[in-house]
Design an enzyme around this catalytic site. Sequence first.
Site, PDB file in Angstrom:
ATOM      1  N   LYS A 105      97.635  27.043 -55.126  1.00  0.00           N
ATOM      2  CA  LYS A 105      98.047  27.650 -56.383  1.00  0.00           C
ATOM      3  C   LYS A 105      97.331  26.947 -57.529  1.00  0.00           C
ATOM      4  CE  LYS A 105     102.330  28.601 -58.980  1.00  0.00           C
ATOM      5  NZ  LYS A 105     103.805  28.422 -58.969  1.00  0.00           N
ATOM      6  N   SER A 181     105.822  32.834 -58.893  1.00  0.00           N
ATOM      7  CA  SER A 181     104.602  32.733 -59.672  1.00  0.00           C
ATOM      8  C   SER A 181     103.378  32.343 -58.829  1.00  0.00           C
ATOM      9  CB  SER A 181     104.786  31.694 -60.793  1.00  0.00           C
ATOM     10  OG  SER A 181     105.116  30.431 -60.265  1.00  0.00           O
ATOM     11  N   SER A 205     109.248  30.543 -56.291  1.00  0.00           N
ATOM     12  CA  SER A 205     107.864  30.966 -56.507  1.00  0.00           C
ATOM     13  C   SER A 205     106.944  30.827 -55.297  1.00  0.00           C
ATOM     14  CB  SER A 205     107.258  30.190 -57.689  1.00  0.00           C
ATOM     15  OG  SER A 205     107.883  30.563 -58.890  1.00  0.00           O
TER      16      SER A 205
END
Length: 508
Positions: A105, A181, A205
Site C-alpha cells: 500500500k 483504503s 482497510s
Amino acid sequence: MPHALADSVPSATPKDVLAAAARLGFTVPEGHEEDYLALLQGTDRAAQAILAQPDYLPEVDLKRFPRRDVHLPSPDDNPLRAWAWKATIEGARTGLLKGRTVTVKDTVCVAGVGQLFGTDAFTDFTPSIDATVVTRMLEAGATFVGKAACENFSHGAGSFSSSPYGPKENPYAEGFSTGGSSSGCGALIGGGLVDMGIGGDQGGSIRIPASLCGCLGLKPTFGLVPYTGVLSSEPGVDHVGPMARTALDTALLLEATAGYDELDDRQLGAPRPADVPKYSQVVLDSRAATLQGLRIGLLVEGFSHKALDPNVDACVRAAVDELVELDAMTHVINKFASSQTRQGRQVGRRGVYINEYFDKVLPWTQEKYDKAKYYVTGTSMSAEYGWANYPLAYGRAMNLTRKLKDDYDAIFADVDVLVMPTVNQPARRHAPPEAAGITSNTAAFNLTGHPALTIPVGFTPPSPTDIRSAADADIKLPCGLMLVGKMWDEATLLKVADQYERAHDWKA
C-alpha cells in the site's frame, strides 16, 4: 537572562509570549513577560539545535537490493488505476517468498520510490527508508514490482477519493468500488496482477478491499507485524498485514513479516522473528486433519446491521454451514488522533518518525486542503472541534477499547473462532449516495487488537440501487466471510481458511 539569538535565526518576541498564553487561556502575570520571553527563546535554541542535526533513520542496503525502472505507470499500464508507482526490486535468491511478486500500500515507505499517499496535495515525496515489512519481504526472496494506490491520505472505505488517478476499478466489474483504503492492493491482488501484498488497516482497510475484490486479507493481532516505516493514522489502531489469493500465501507472507523489529514500541507481546510461528507449515500440517472439535460462534451483531444486504447474508450463512459440515469509539479515536498526526503533532512514541513526509505536507494551505478533499478536511474540522469541546473523550474512548477487548476475550473462552460478514454489502458503484455501515463489522477489531481474516466465499449480485440495466443483474461481485480469533492465534484462522479453500471453489 539567556544570550540573545543571532539576528539570522528566528527568535521569539513579546508577541509570541502573548499568543502562546492566549492559546492556553493563561494571563502572564505583570512583570513576568521578560521571564517567559527568555523561556521561549530557550525553546528556540533547543529546537534549532535539534533541527541542525542530521536525522537518524534505518539504513537501506541499496547495493544488495537496488531499485530499478522506477517510474509512474502510464494509463495503458494501469487499467484498474491501482498502481501508484512501478519499480522492480529483486529480493534474495532464496527464502519463503522466492518466486512471489509483491506490492505494498502506498502508505508503506520504499526508499527511492515515490510516495503519493493517495493525494496530489503534494507531489514530490520520495522516502529515504524502507519499512521493516519491505526489508523482510526482500530478505525472504520476494520480487517487489510496485506500490499500490490508496485513498486520499489513506482515508476512506471506498475507492473513489484518490486524487491523482481517479477511482480504482473492481477487477470483477468496471465502475464498481474495490473498497478502501487499501484499494489498489485489493484490485491488483484480486485481479491477479500481483501475487501478494501488504495492506494497512485502521478500521477495515485491509479486509474491506480484500472482501470486495475476492482475495484474503488479514489484520493481524495488534503489534504482531511492525509498523515501522509506514505513514500513520492513529498509532493505537494502526495495523499492516498480508493480502493474497490463498491461505497458504497469506501464511507465508505473515511468517516473513511478523515479529518484533526493536523499533516499533507498540509491539508489546510480539515474538522475535526467530520465534514467529511457522504459519505456512501449520497450514500444511493441518491438511491431514479436520476441523472437528473447532468451536465456531456466529456473532449476532455481525448479522444484524440495518444495511446488511440479504444476498450477502445468504452467501455468508451458506459458507458457515459449509464450515460446520467440514461503532462510536472508532469515530472518536480515529478522528481525534489522525488529524493531529497530519498536523505534525507526533508525540508519545519511541519508534521511527518519518519526518521527511511532514517536511512536504506542512504547513497546510488552502490549496492542499482543497486537493485533500472532504475526508481529510472533515476529519480535521471534527478533531479541532472535538479537542476544544470534549478534551476527555479521546482518553475515555481508549479506556473503553480495553473493555471491548475484555468482552470479546470472554466470548473466546467458549469459542475458537467468531464468524460474520466482512462487509454487509456488495461492492457499490463509485461514489454511491450512501454506503452505510461498511466498517460496522471490521472496525471493532482495530480497537481490541484481535486478529481478523476475510476469505472469499462466493458471489452476490449488486445492490438493487446499483442495478441500472437488465445486464447489470448478471454482474457477480465477490463476498467475504470474516474470521476473528483469539489474540496471537492467527494460526487457527489460517487453518480454517485453508480447509475451506481446499474443500470449496468459491468462484463456483
